[in-house]
Design a protein around this motif. Structure first.
Motif, PDB file in Angstrom:
ATOM      1  N   LEU A  96      -5.553  46.186 -34.071  1.00 41.29           N
ATOM      2  CA  LEU A  96      -4.833  45.469 -35.113  1.00 41.29           C
ATOM      3  C   LEU A  96      -4.032  46.482 -35.914  1.00 41.29           C
ATOM      4  CD1 LEU A  96      -4.362  42.682 -36.431  1.00 41.29           C
ATOM      5  CD2 LEU A  96      -6.212  43.244 -38.013  1.00 41.29           C
ATOM      6  N   ARG A  97      -2.716  46.321 -35.901  1.00 41.72           N
ATOM      7  CA  ARG A  97      -1.815  47.186 -36.650  1.00 41.72           C
ATOM      8  C   ARG A  97      -1.052  46.335 -37.663  1.00 41.72           C
ATOM      9  NH1 ARG A  97      -4.604  50.660 -34.942  1.00 41.72           N
ATOM     10  NH2 ARG A  97      -4.233  51.886 -33.091  1.00 41.72           N
ATOM     11  N   ALA A  98      -0.830  46.894 -38.824  1.00 41.25           N
ATOM     12  CA  ALA A  98      -0.097  46.171 -39.870  1.00 41.25           C
ATOM     13  C   ALA A  98       1.019  47.050 -40.395  1.00 41.25           C
ATOM     14  CB  ALA A  98      -1.040  45.801 -41.010  1.00 41.25           C
ATOM     15  N   ARG A  99       2.190  46.483 -40.460  1.00 38.59           N
ATOM     16  CA  ARG A  99       3.290  47.128 -41.183  1.00 38.59           C
ATOM     17  C   ARG A  99       3.434  46.333 -42.463  1.00 38.59           C
ATOM     18  NH1 ARG A  99       9.445  48.717 -39.915  1.00 38.59           N
ATOM     19  NH2 ARG A  99       9.762  49.682 -41.953  1.00 38.59           N
ATOM     20  N   TYR A 100       3.388  47.023 -43.578  1.00 37.71           N
ATOM     21  CA  TYR A 100       3.410  46.318 -44.856  1.00 37.71           C
ATOM     22  C   TYR A 100       4.401  46.955 -45.804  1.00 37.71           C
ATOM     23  CZ  TYR A 100       0.235  50.107 -46.190  1.00 37.71           C
ATOM     24  OH  TYR A 100      -0.328  51.336 -46.418  1.00 37.71           O
ATOM     25  N   LYS A 101       4.921  46.086 -46.683  1.00 41.29           N
ATOM     26  CA  LYS A 101       5.882  46.514 -47.689  1.00 41.29           C
ATOM     27  C   LYS A 101       5.449  45.948 -49.032  1.00 41.29           C
ATOM     28  CE  LYS A 101       9.751  46.565 -44.492  1.00 41.29           C
ATOM     29  NZ  LYS A 101      11.078  46.048 -44.177  1.00 41.29           N
ATOM     30  N   LEU A 102       5.457  46.799 -50.040  1.00 42.26           N
ATOM     31  CA  LEU A 102       5.219  46.378 -51.405  1.00 42.26           C
ATOM     32  C   LEU A 102       6.579  46.245 -52.074  1.00 42.26           C
ATOM     33  CD1 LEU A 102       3.051  45.786 -53.577  1.00 42.26           C
ATOM     34  CD2 LEU A 102       3.253  48.193 -54.253  1.00 42.26           C
ATOM     35  N   ALA A 109      13.292  45.753 -54.884  1.00 43.40           N
ATOM     36  CA  ALA A 109      13.208  47.089 -54.292  1.00 43.40           C
ATOM     37  C   ALA A 109      11.898  47.223 -53.524  1.00 43.40           C
ATOM     38  CB  ALA A 109      13.272  48.157 -55.379  1.00 43.40           C
ATOM     39  N   VAL A 110      11.973  47.854 -52.354  1.00 42.78           N
ATOM     40  CA  VAL A 110      10.773  48.137 -51.573  1.00 42.78           C
ATOM     41  C   VAL A 110      10.170  49.421 -52.120  1.00 42.78           C
ATOM     42  CG1 VAL A 110       9.863  48.675 -49.291  1.00 42.78           C
ATOM     43  CG2 VAL A 110      11.674  46.962 -49.539  1.00 42.78           C
ATOM     44  N   LEU A 111       8.997  49.304 -52.721  1.00 47.47           N
ATOM     45  CA  LEU A 111       8.342  50.442 -53.349  1.00 47.47           C
ATOM     46  C   LEU A 111       7.505  51.240 -52.363  1.00 47.47           C
ATOM     47  CD1 LEU A 111       7.118  48.613 -56.562  1.00 47.47           C
ATOM     48  CD2 LEU A 111       9.221  49.940 -56.247  1.00 47.47           C
ATOM     49  N   LEU A 112       6.987  50.556 -51.366  1.00 46.24           N
ATOM     50  CA  LEU A 112       6.099  51.191 -50.400  1.00 46.24           C
ATOM     51  C   LEU A 112       6.316  50.511 -49.058  1.00 46.24           C
ATOM     52  CD1 LEU A 112       3.687  53.150 -49.988  1.00 46.24           C
ATOM     53  CD2 LEU A 112       2.187  51.283 -50.637  1.00 46.24           C
ATOM     54  N   ASP A 113       6.541  51.296 -48.023  1.00 37.03           N
ATOM     55  CA  ASP A 113       6.729  50.786 -46.667  1.00 37.03           C
ATOM     56  C   ASP A 113       5.870  51.659 -45.770  1.00 37.03           C
ATOM     57  OD1 ASP A 113       7.544  49.858 -44.206  1.00 37.03           O
ATOM     58  OD2 ASP A 113       9.687  50.115 -44.580  1.00 37.03           O
ATOM     59  N   ALA A 114       4.780  51.111 -45.257  1.00 32.22           N
ATOM     60  CA  ALA A 114       3.823  51.930 -44.509  1.00 32.22           C
ATOM     61  C   ALA A 114       3.134  51.089 -43.430  1.00 32.22           C
ATOM     62  CB  ALA A 114       2.789  52.521 -45.468  1.00 32.22           C
ATOM     63  N   THR A 115       2.280  51.750 -42.679  1.00 32.97           N
ATOM     64  CA  THR A 115       1.507  51.074 -41.641  1.00 32.97           C
ATOM     65  C   THR A 115       0.027  51.412 -41.808  1.00 32.97           C
ATOM     66  OG1 THR A 115       1.781  52.914 -40.096  1.00 32.97           O
ATOM     67  CG2 THR A 115       3.384  51.127 -39.955  1.00 32.97           C
ATOM     68  N   ALA A 116      -0.798  50.536 -41.279  1.00 32.97           N
ATOM     69  CA  ALA A 116      -2.242  50.737 -41.248  1.00 32.97           C
ATOM     70  C   ALA A 116      -2.739  50.129 -39.951  1.00 32.97           C
ATOM     71  CB  ALA A 116      -2.909  50.071 -42.445  1.00 32.97           C
ATOM     72  N   GLY A 117      -3.853  50.586 -39.478  1.00 37.50           N
ATOM     73  CA  GLY A 117      -4.375  50.022 -38.245  1.00 37.50           C
ATOM     74  C   GLY A 117      -5.780  50.474 -37.941  1.00 37.50           C
ATOM     75  N   ASP A 148      -8.644  47.134 -46.283  1.00 39.88           N
ATOM     76  CA  ASP A 148      -9.112  48.252 -47.103  1.00 39.88           C
ATOM     77  C   ASP A 148      -8.108  49.400 -47.104  1.00 39.88           C
ATOM     78  OD1 ASP A 148     -11.465  46.978 -47.842  1.00 39.88           O
ATOM     79  OD2 ASP A 148     -12.663  47.945 -46.266  1.00 39.88           O
ATOM     80  N   GLN A 149      -7.552  49.708 -45.937  1.00 37.79           N
ATOM     81  CA  GLN A 149      -6.558  50.780 -45.843  1.00 37.79           C
ATOM     82  C   GLN A 149      -5.311  50.452 -46.660  1.00 37.79           C
ATOM     83  OE1 GLN A 149      -5.562  51.802 -41.774  1.00 37.79           O
ATOM     84  NE2 GLN A 149      -7.696  51.624 -41.140  1.00 37.79           N
ATOM     85  N   ILE A 150      -4.848  49.218 -46.558  1.00 44.06           N
ATOM     86  CA  ILE A 150      -3.639  48.812 -47.278  1.00 44.06           C
ATOM     87  C   ILE A 150      -3.860  48.909 -48.783  1.00 44.06           C
ATOM     88  CG2 ILE A 150      -2.136  46.836 -47.808  1.00 44.06           C
ATOM     89  CD1 ILE A 150      -2.488  45.979 -44.853  1.00 44.06           C
TER      90      ILE A 150
END
Length: 168
Positions: A96-102, A109-117, A148-150
Motif C-alpha cells: 500500500l503506497r500513498a501519495r498525499y498533499k497537504l 498552496a500545496v504545503l506538503l507533497d510526499a509519499t508513504a508506504g 501513522d506515517q502520514i
C-alpha cells in the motif's frame, strides 16, 4: 555513582536541542495544525480504510475550523511470489503506497507533497476464504501503518513551519 551518571545525562540531554513534537499539548502548534486538517475523499475500499484511520488519528468529528485539506491517492497491489512447480503461488505481498498533499485552503498552496508506504507478506493456503481474510487483515494493518506515517510527517512539518498566528 549511577545517580551522578544519570544526572549528567539529564543535563546533557537538556542542551542537545531536542524538543517534544507535541509540546504545548492541545494548544501547541502541532496539535492546532492537526485539528485543522480535513481528509478529502479517497477512492475504493483501501481509501475508506485509510480515510477512517486518518480521521481517527486526527480526532476529527466533523466540527472545528478547517484550514487544511489532505488529499490522498492510494496504490494498493497484491503480488504473488514463491511459486511451486505446479505454478501455484505460496506467498503474496500486499503493498500500500500513498501519495498525499497537504493543501492550505485559504491560498490553495500545496504545503506538503510526499509519499508513504508499507507492505505485508501473506501465506497462501488451500482455503480461499483464509487467503481472502488474510489479504483483508493485511490491508487494514497497512492502512493503519501508512496513516501513522502520514500524520507523523504532517506533525513534523507543522513543528518546523508554524503558521504566523501559531508562532511560538
Amino acid at each position: 555513582m549511577t545517580r551522578l551518571v544519570t544526572l549528567a545525562l539529564i543535563l546533557l540531554l537538556g542542551g542537545c536541542g531536542l524538543r517534544p513534537l507535541y509540546q504545548g499539548g492541545s494548544h501547541g502548534v502541532v496539535a492546532q495544525t492537526l485539528s485543522g486538517v480535513e481528509v478529502g475523499p479517497i477512492a475504493g475500499q483501501a481509501g475508506w480504510l485509510m480515510r477512517n484511520a486518518l480521521n481517527d488519528r486526527l480526532g476529527r468529528t466533523g466540527g472545528g475550523a478547517t484550514r487544511y485539506r489532505l488529499d490522498v491517492l492510494l496504490d494498493d497491489q497484491v503480488t504473488g511470489f514463491g511459486i511451486r512447480s505446479n505454478n501455484t503461488v505460496t506467498r503474496e505481498r500486499r503493498t500500500l503506497r500513498a501519495r498525499y498533499k497537504l493543501v492550505d485552503l485559504s491560498s490553495q498552496a500545496v504545503l506538503l507533497d510526499a509519499t508513504a508506504g508499507s507492505d505485508a507478506g501473506i501465506d497462501v493456503v488451500t482455503s480461499e476464504y483464509a487467503v481472502i481474510a488474510a489479504e483483508q487483515t493485511a490491508l487494514e494493518r497497512l492502512s493503519s501503518a501508512v496513516a501513522d506515517q502520514i500524520l507523523a510527517r504532517i506533525a513534523l512539518y507543522a513543528a518546523r513551519n508554524p503558521a504566523p498566528h501559531e508562532a511560538r
